[in-house]
Design a protein around this motif. Structure first.
Motif, PDB file in Angstrom:
ATOM      1  N   GLN A 183       0.846  -1.201   0.000  1.00  0.00           N
ATOM      2  CA  GLN A 183       0.000   0.000   0.000  1.00  0.00           C
ATOM      3  C   GLN A 183       0.879   1.248   0.000  1.00  0.00           C
ATOM      4  OE1 GLN A 183      -2.564   0.800   3.439  1.00  0.00           O
ATOM      5  NE2 GLN A 183      -4.122   1.609   2.041  1.00  0.00           N
TER       6      GLN A 183
ATOM      7  N   TYR B 219      -7.085   4.233   1.753  1.00  0.00           N
ATOM      8  CA  TYR B 219      -7.835   3.934   0.531  1.00  0.00           C
ATOM      9  C   TYR B 219      -7.988   5.166  -0.343  1.00  0.00           C
ATOM     10  CZ  TYR B 219      -9.213  -0.351   3.026  1.00  0.00           C
ATOM     11  OH  TYR B 219      -9.228  -1.538   3.705  1.00  0.00           O
TER      12      TYR B 219
ATOM     13  N   GLU C 203       3.786  -0.055   2.312  1.00  0.00           N
ATOM     14  CA  GLU C 203       3.745  -1.012   3.417  1.00  0.00           C
ATOM     15  C   GLU C 203       3.391  -2.382   2.870  1.00  0.00           C
ATOM     16  OE1 GLU C 203       0.961  -0.155   6.603  1.00  0.00           O
ATOM     17  OE2 GLU C 203       1.549  -1.968   7.713  1.00  0.00           O
TER      18      GLU C 203
ATOM     19  N   ASN D 255       5.792  -5.271   8.664  1.00  0.00           N
ATOM     20  CA  ASN D 255       5.252  -5.385  10.023  1.00  0.00           C
ATOM     21  C   ASN D 255       5.930  -6.537  10.728  1.00  0.00           C
ATOM     22  OD1 ASN D 255       2.798  -3.478  10.155  1.00  0.00           O
ATOM     23  ND2 ASN D 255       2.573  -4.535   8.183  1.00  0.00           N
TER      24      ASN D 255
ATOM     25  N   ASP E  40       3.857   1.732  15.187  1.00  0.00           N
ATOM     26  CA  ASP E  40       2.612   1.508  14.449  1.00  0.00           C
ATOM     27  C   ASP E  40       1.404   1.689  15.368  1.00  0.00           C
ATOM     28  OD1 ASP E  40       1.002   0.794  12.327  1.00  0.00           O
ATOM     29  OD2 ASP E  40       1.750  -1.254  12.166  1.00  0.00           O
TER      30      ASP E  40
ATOM     31  N   GLU F  62      -9.239   7.953   4.047  1.00  0.00           N
ATOM     32  CA  GLU F  62     -10.180   7.424   3.054  1.00  0.00           C
ATOM     33  C   GLU F  62     -10.758   8.492   2.132  1.00  0.00           C
ATOM     34  OE1 GLU F  62     -13.066   4.975   5.067  1.00  0.00           O
ATOM     35  OE2 GLU F  62     -11.584   3.419   5.510  1.00  0.00           O
TER      36      GLU F  62
ATOM     37  N   LEU G  78       0.542  -8.768   4.524  1.00  0.00           N
ATOM     38  CA  LEU G  78       0.512 -10.196   4.242  1.00  0.00           C
ATOM     39  C   LEU G  78      -0.890 -10.648   3.837  1.00  0.00           C
ATOM     40  CD1 LEU G  78       2.156 -12.809   4.259  1.00  0.00           C
ATOM     41  CD2 LEU G  78       1.692 -13.001   6.717  1.00  0.00           C
ATOM     42  N   ARG G  79      -0.944 -11.481   2.830  1.00  0.00           N
ATOM     43  CA  ARG G  79      -2.203 -12.048   2.361  1.00  0.00           C
ATOM     44  C   ARG G  79      -2.096 -13.560   2.360  1.00  0.00           C
ATOM     45  NH1 ARG G  79      -3.525  -7.982   3.810  1.00  0.00           N
ATOM     46  NH2 ARG G  79      -4.310  -6.160   2.698  1.00  0.00           N
TER      47      ARG G  79
ATOM     48  N   ARG H 192      -5.726   4.624  12.585  1.00  0.00           N
ATOM     49  CA  ARG H 192      -6.814   5.178  11.788  1.00  0.00           C
ATOM     50  C   ARG H 192      -8.054   5.532  12.601  1.00  0.00           C
ATOM     51  NH1 ARG H 192      -7.366  -0.021   9.418  1.00  0.00           N
ATOM     52  NH2 ARG H 192      -9.257  -1.086  10.112  1.00  0.00           N
TER      53      ARG H 192
HETATM   54  P1  C2E Z   1      -1.665  -2.461  10.179  1.00  0.00           P
HETATM   55  O1  C2E Z   1      -0.204  -2.719  10.215  1.00  0.00           O
HETATM   56  O2  C2E Z   1      -2.198  -1.347  10.995  1.00  0.00           O
HETATM   57  O3  C2E Z   1      -2.024  -2.282   8.638  1.00  0.00           O
HETATM   58  C1  C2E Z   1      -2.990  -1.392   8.155  1.00  0.00           C
HETATM   59  C2  C2E Z   1      -4.297  -2.090   7.883  1.00  0.00           C
HETATM   60  O4  C2E Z   1      -5.278  -1.124   7.526  1.00  0.00           O
HETATM   61  C3  C2E Z   1      -4.233  -3.063   6.713  1.00  0.00           C
HETATM   62  O5  C2E Z   1      -5.149  -4.113   6.979  1.00  0.00           O
HETATM   63  C4  C2E Z   1      -4.747  -2.199   5.560  1.00  0.00           C
HETATM   64  O6  C2E Z   1      -5.255  -2.956   4.491  1.00  0.00           O
HETATM   65  C5  C2E Z   1      -5.819  -1.423   6.257  1.00  0.00           C
HETATM   66  N1  C2E Z   1      -6.097  -0.153   5.609  1.00  0.00           N
HETATM   67  C6  C2E Z   1      -5.278   0.606   4.853  1.00  0.00           C
HETATM   68  N2  C2E Z   1      -5.869   1.734   4.450  1.00  0.00           N
HETATM   69  C7  C2E Z   1      -7.113   1.702   4.970  1.00  0.00           C
HETATM   70  C8  C2E Z   1      -8.231   2.612   4.897  1.00  0.00           C
HETATM   71  O7  C2E Z   1      -8.179   3.677   4.289  1.00  0.00           O
HETATM   72  N3  C2E Z   1      -9.354   2.234   5.566  1.00  0.00           N
HETATM   73  C9  C2E Z   1      -9.440   1.058   6.261  1.00  0.00           C
HETATM   74  N4  C2E Z   1     -10.592   0.772   6.860  1.00  0.00           N
HETATM   75  N5  C2E Z   1      -8.412   0.192   6.330  1.00  0.00           N
HETATM   76  C10 C2E Z   1      -7.264   0.518   5.699  1.00  0.00           C
HETATM   77  P2  C2E Z   1      -4.723  -5.645   6.737  1.00  0.00           P
HETATM   78  O8  C2E Z   1      -3.883  -5.750   5.515  1.00  0.00           O
HETATM   79  O9  C2E Z   1      -5.968  -6.449   6.838  1.00  0.00           O
HETATM   80  O10 C2E Z   1      -3.788  -5.944   7.969  1.00  0.00           O
HETATM   81  C11 C2E Z   1      -4.312  -5.923   9.260  1.00  0.00           C
HETATM   82  C12 C2E Z   1      -3.215  -6.032  10.290  1.00  0.00           C
HETATM   83  O11 C2E Z   1      -2.566  -7.299  10.207  1.00  0.00           O
HETATM   84  C13 C2E Z   1      -2.087  -5.018  10.095  1.00  0.00           C
HETATM   85  O12 C2E Z   1      -2.481  -3.774  10.642  1.00  0.00           O
HETATM   86  C14 C2E Z   1      -0.971  -5.678  10.856  1.00  0.00           C
HETATM   87  O13 C2E Z   1      -1.123  -5.441  12.236  1.00  0.00           O
HETATM   88  C15 C2E Z   1      -1.233  -7.148  10.577  1.00  0.00           C
HETATM   89  N6  C2E Z   1      -0.339  -7.585   9.486  1.00  0.00           N
HETATM   90  C16 C2E Z   1      -0.489  -7.460   8.150  1.00  0.00           C
HETATM   91  N7  C2E Z   1       0.572  -7.994   7.490  1.00  0.00           N
HETATM   92  C17 C2E Z   1       1.430  -8.434   8.443  1.00  0.00           C
HETATM   93  C18 C2E Z   1       2.719  -9.074   8.416  1.00  0.00           C
HETATM   94  O14 C2E Z   1       3.335  -9.311   7.354  1.00  0.00           O
HETATM   95  N8  C2E Z   1       3.275  -9.396   9.615  1.00  0.00           N
HETATM   96  C19 C2E Z   1       2.651  -9.103  10.807  1.00  0.00           C
HETATM   97  N9  C2E Z   1       3.264  -9.467  11.955  1.00  0.00           N
HETATM   98  N10 C2E Z   1       1.454  -8.503  10.872  1.00  0.00           N
HETATM   99  C20 C2E Z   1       0.850  -8.177   9.709  1.00  0.00           C
END
Ligand code: C2E
Ligand code: CA
Ligand code: CA
Ligand code: CA
Length: 279
Positions: free
Chosen positions: A44, A258, A58, A117, A179, A239, A61-62, A203
């Motif tokens: 992103q 977004y 950033e 992350n 973070d 957003e 992970l998917r 956020r």
């Molecule tokens: P995070 O690090 O706070 O990542 C931001 C999250 O907010 C991401 O969700 C992203 O898709 C979402 N996001 C970005 N822009 C917006 C927006 O404008 N509005 C809304 N509502 N959401 C937005 P995602 O990808 O589902 O990841 C959720 C959490 O999972 C991350 O929060 C992080 O804590 C964790 N995560 C994701 N990838 C990894 C990784 O590779 N390793 C680890 N340890 N944790 C991860």
């Protein structure tokens, strides 16, 4: 509490909302996911408000499970931590993100910082530095093109070990960001104790900021505080244009959300960055 001892995870910990069966199913499936290469990364953009340029991304992970479809990291990361799999997952993420960062380093005219992350538990896993530096050296990737994002919640578990790891990473030129700032076990002492380059405002404070006077006060103050401490500020979850305008007025350095772009596969980020920008 389900977590005891050194790991005092947050009250909103998603693991606690899953049944034991769900956790076991997820945990077993995660084992498979690692061996069967079911993970991939999305990226992103992070936009610098003063220039409008994307200067970082950033890595998020998917997991596409053949049985469960797409599973959110909010669900599976806590389970991976419980099942002792987070270290392996983080190693995979670091490897994949470094490879991609290197591709962009070789092909883009402007530098692009890739953020990763890491879980609190990774900071105890003393391999983290070797894993990161191993990839940097192998690829010849400059360390300043890599950033580590850590939640402040994670620091509570073992502040000293985390401090040690983050300090050594930063001494070697890796950037370090705090973070989800403002949520979880917030403590201002973490701001001065740890060697941060930047602070990411969660956020919850950004959503509808243009209509929420309280959040305006909080965010304006956090930005002032960050500037006084010499930290850059990233606002998460932007957003709509009104939120971005408000943040620009407050002197925020970067926005992510977004409004500018959702997390996307690397090749889509590359084409967005290399095609002419609309004015
Ligand atoms: P995070 O690090 O706070 O990542 C931001 C999250 O907010 C991401 O969700 C992203 O898709 C979402 N996001 C970005 N822009 C917006 C927006 O404008 N509005 C809304 N509502 N959401 C937005 P995602 O990808 O589902 O990841 C959720 C959490 O999972 C991350 O929060 C992080 O804590 C964790 N995560 C994701 N990838 C990894 C990784 O590779 N390793 C680890 N340890 N944790 C991860
Ligand atoms: Ca993050
Ligand atoms: Ca965040
Ligand atoms: Ca978050």
């Amino acid at each position: 509490a389900q977590r005891q001892g050194g790991h005092q995870f947050c009250h909103y910990c998603p693991t606690l909302t899953l049944s034991m069966d769900d956790r076991l199913t997820l945990g077993n499936a995660l084992h498979q996911a690692l061996t069967n290469q079911e993970f991939h990364l999305h990226y992103q953009p992070q936009v610098q408000l003063s220039t409008g340029n994307v200067t970082g991304v950033e890595a998020l992970l998917r997991w596409q499970s053949p049985h469960m479809g797409n599973v959110s990291p909010e669900r599976f990361i806590p389970v991976a931590e419980d099942f002792g799999l987070i270290g392996l997952i983080t190693q995979w993420v670091i490897g994949a993100a470094c490879e991609q960062a290197y591709q962009w380093y070789c092909t883009l005219p402007e530098p692009l910082v890739v953020s990763i992350n890491v879980s609190a538990l990774d900071l105890h896993f003393n391999n983290l530095e070797q894993v990161i530096f191993g990839h940097l050296q192998r690829l010849g990737l400059p360390p300043h093109l890599l950033q580590i994002e850590v939640t402040e919640t994670g620091l509570v578990a073992d502040g000293l070990q985390a401090l040690d790891t983050l300090t050594r990473l930063r001494e070697q030129g890796i950037r370090v960001a705090i973070d989800d700032f403002g949520t979880g076990y917030s403590s201002l002492s973490y701001l001065s104790l740890f060697p941060w380059d930047s602070l990411k405002i969660d956020r919850v404070f950004i959503q509808n900021i243009h209509q929420n006077v309280n959040n305006q006060s909080i965010v304006a103050l956090v930005i002032q505080l960050a500037q006084a401490l010499n930290l850059k500020v990233v606002a998460e979850g932007v957003e709509v244009a009104e939120e971005a305008d408000c943040l620009r007025n407050f002197g925020c350095d970067w926005i992510q959300g977004y409004f500018y772009g959702r997390p996307l596969p690397a090749h889509q980020i590359t084409s967005a960055l290399t095609s002419p920008q609309p004015q």
